[in-house]
Design a protein around this motif. Structure first.
Motif, mmCIF file in Angstrom:
data_model
loop_
_atom_site.group_PDB
_atom_site.id
_atom_site.type_symbol
_atom_site.label_atom_id
_atom_site.label_comp_id
_atom_site.label_asym_id
_atom_site.label_seq_id
_atom_site.Cartn_x
_atom_site.Cartn_y
_atom_site.Cartn_z
ATOM 1 N N VAL A 65 -5.171 8.721 -2.947
ATOM 2 C CA VAL A 65 -5.122 7.187 -2.872
ATOM 3 C C VAL A 65 -5.921 6.747 -1.976
ATOM 4 O O VAL A 65 -5.666 7.325 -0.700
ATOM 5 N N HIS A 103 0.785 -1.355 -0.129
ATOM 6 C CA HIS A 103 0.008 -0.001 -0.039
ATOM 7 C C HIS A 103 0.744 1.069 -0.035
ATOM 8 O O HIS A 103 0.578 2.308 -0.922
ATOM 9 N N GLU A 104 1.691 1.333 0.909
ATOM 10 C CA GLU A 104 2.554 2.700 0.974
ATOM 11 C C GLU A 104 3.401 2.770 -0.232
ATOM 12 O O GLU A 104 3.615 3.785 -0.724
ATOM 13 N N HIS A 116 2.118 9.146 -6.123
ATOM 14 C CA HIS A 116 2.541 10.685 -5.765
ATOM 15 C C HIS A 116 3.603 11.058 -6.690
ATOM 16 O O HIS A 116 3.678 12.387 -7.484
ATOM 17 N N ASP A 158 -5.247 13.635 -0.333
ATOM 18 C CA ASP A 158 -4.659 12.314 -0.880
ATOM 19 C C ASP A 158 -5.451 11.641 -1.885
ATOM 20 O O ASP A 158 -6.483 11.479 -1.530
ATOM 21 N N ARG A 201 1.158 4.112 -2.949
ATOM 22 C CA ARG A 201 0.741 5.376 -2.665
ATOM 23 C C ARG A 201 2.113 6.487 -2.869
ATOM 24 O O ARG A 201 1.794 7.241 -3.758
#
Length: 542
Positions: free
Chosen positions: A82, A38-39, A46, A80, A42
């Protein structure tokens, strides 16, 4: 100082015509076989936004007396974009619903939303589902961006995510190109036909294994053979071939056919005196169709006629057959079927201009007799005749010098020295007056997605890609098609206005399109003349 940009032509017309009951969203759905961190995703998304700063726009507050709507380029995301919805059996269905009903706001950068759907996720019987793996669902506000721009952002995200999860140094970002740079015309035509990057860009960004693979001649795509519809309701094709006709051009005042509305299921209530009104907004159905068969071109002399139709031509003819047969079943008046076909002239490399870059063209089909011409008794027009007519028209459209994206009337409308409030009122009034001349349907075929959308060992390479365009009345129907780079299937989305069809009618219309596409595959087409140059695929995108 933060850069400010007046709305371009397409953005302004779209902004003038926004309606609360029909969100102007573009939906892109990518299925991956693996799971994503997930991170890491993200961060990659970005970074992709930073590499395509034109995505980071917000609309400045506008008063009616202002001269233009204005974009402001933001230094970074205001929110954000996402999101990771909780997984569940109906997570994908709910995400698709949000993609049609919840439009990203224009006053917060970026006007996009990426939802990451983790397994388990299932859908109803009418929608394809991925029992394992991850689904990326990207929603764009069509006033700011179109589907090719969204796919370019996802491709950059995939490259960055793959590079971050692979051991070794991270490649430096590409040098930004000047905003006004345009690709040569031959490169633009290559992109329109589904090829994507230019040869130099592909070689520059190719991995060693991919370079070695590209050094060898490409293997021909072997299309799967669709099943031929059977039974009394099947669409039949007369066997005698017809000579290649000239494209059909209706008169300027000719009214296109309107798709017959059908709300039989929603209005069927126990008490006929209190029927239910149609729900606002759009509905969507996704399907996976076999790539229709077509004649294989052969090489000949340079003076021979061009080769036969493309898959894009077959999709256009299938749309015509579907609309004509649907209206015949509903006893709707006959009229020429006119299909809007977007064409994109932008290069698909890392410096692709982001925004709304497609231009709208029209492919017209002559009206047919009241009795359906696709029954065995009808001698003309044959599907072969329609395919040749369509191929001649699309060949001329793709080779023509690009004009205004929405035509000269829209260009003149946005150039009036009037306040934006007055131009908005004038645009909406003219749109209402010309509603009777709106084309029958929109068909947007992106061809093979020009990017692998490879998220590395963990996520894998995309196995399915769908996208859909808004279906606004009075047209009320958009059909979009795409295929993965290494696939032989068409991923088709049928999106309709609920003011035109209910869910049951839309499912019947999709079944009719399947049969119509199979009809184009089984049509008897003479082999191409010796010396014909092979034609490539592609239509356009919303």
């Amino acid at each position: 100082m933060t850069t400010r940009l007046p709305f371009p032509l397409v953005d302004e017309i779209s902004r003038h015509c926004l309606q609360d009951d029909t969100p102007e969203t573009v939906h892109i759905e990518v299925h991956l076989p693996g799971r994503l961190h997930h991170e890491g995703l993200r961060t990659a998304f970005h970074q992709a936004l930073a590499r395509h700063p034109r995505v980071l726009v917000r609309q400045l507050p506008t008063r009616w007396w202002h001269r233009h709507y204005t974009w402001q380029l933001a230094p970074g995301p205001d929110v954000d974009p996402v999101a990771f919805p909780p997984p569940g059996p109906d997570a994908l269905t709910r995400a698709r619903t949000r993609a049609l009903t919840d439009c990203p706001p224009l006053d917060a950068a970026p006007p996009v939303r990426l939802e990451v759907i983790d397994p388990p996720h299932t859908t109803d019987d009418h929608q394809p589902a991925a029992p394992t793996g991850t689904v990326l669902l990207l929603t764009l506000h069509h006033t700011a961006l179109d589907a090719p721009a969204g796919l370019r952002i996802l491709a950059t995200t995939a490259d960055l995510y793959r590079a971050a999860t692979r051991p070794g140094p991270t490649p430096p970002p590409p040098t930004p190109a000047p905003p006004t740079a345009r690709a040569p015309r031959h490169q633009a035509r290559t992109e329109v036909r589904g090829e994507g990057r230019t040869e130099a860009e592909r070689a520059e960004h190719a991995e060693p294994a991919e370079r070695a693979q590209r050094a060898a001649p490409p293997a021909p795509l072997t299309p799967s053979t669709p099943s031929t519809p059977s039974g009394p309701s099947a669409l039949s094709v007369p066997s005698p071939p017809s000579p290649a006709p000239s494209p059909y051009h209706p008169g300027p005042l000719t009214r296109p056919a309107r798709l017959a509305p059908d709300h039989t299921a929603t209005t069927a209530t126990p008490h006929r005196s209190t029927p239910r009104s149609p729900r606002p907004g759009n509905g969507i159905l996704l399907a996976v169709l076999p790539l229709p068969t077509r004649p294989q071109p052969t090489r000949t002399t340079e003076h021979s006629p061009p080769s036969p139709h493309t898959v894009n031509d077959q999709l256009l003819v299938a749309t015509h057959l579907m609309a004509t047969h649907w209206n015949a079943l509903h006893d709707h008046p006959t009229a020429p079927v006119i299909v809007t076909m977007p064409i994109d002239d932008r290069p698909r490399g890392p410096h692709m201009p982001i925004g709304n870059g497609t231009r709208l063209t029209s492919v017209a089909f002559p009206p047919t007799p009241t009795r359906s011409p696709y029954l065995p008794q009808a001698p003309t027009p044959t599907v072969t005749h329609l395919l040749h007519h369509t191929a001649a028209r699309t060949r001329a459209l793709k080779s023509a010098t690009p004009g205004p994206q929405l035509g000269f009337p829209s260009t003149a409308l946005t150039s009036f020295p009037l306040p934006v409030g007055a131009r908005r009122a004038l645009t909406r009034a003219l749109r209402s007056l010309t509603a009777l001349w709106t084309p029958t349907a929109l068909l947007s075929n992106i061809g093979r997605v020009p990017y692998p959308l490879d998220f590395g060992d963990a996520g894998g390479r995309a196995t399915a890609v769908w996208f859909s365009a808004p279906a606004r009345m009075p047209r009320g129907l958009s059909i979009t098609a795409a295929a993965t780079r290494d696939g032989d299937r068409i991923h088709l989305a049928l999106r309709w206005s609920r003011a035109l069809l209910d869910d049951a009618a839309a499912a019947q219309l999709l079944a009719l399109f399947r049969a119509s596409l199979a009809t184009t595959a089984s049509a008897t087409t003479p082999p191409p003349p010796v010396g014909a140059a092979p034609r490539t695929e592609g239509g356009g995108t919303p």
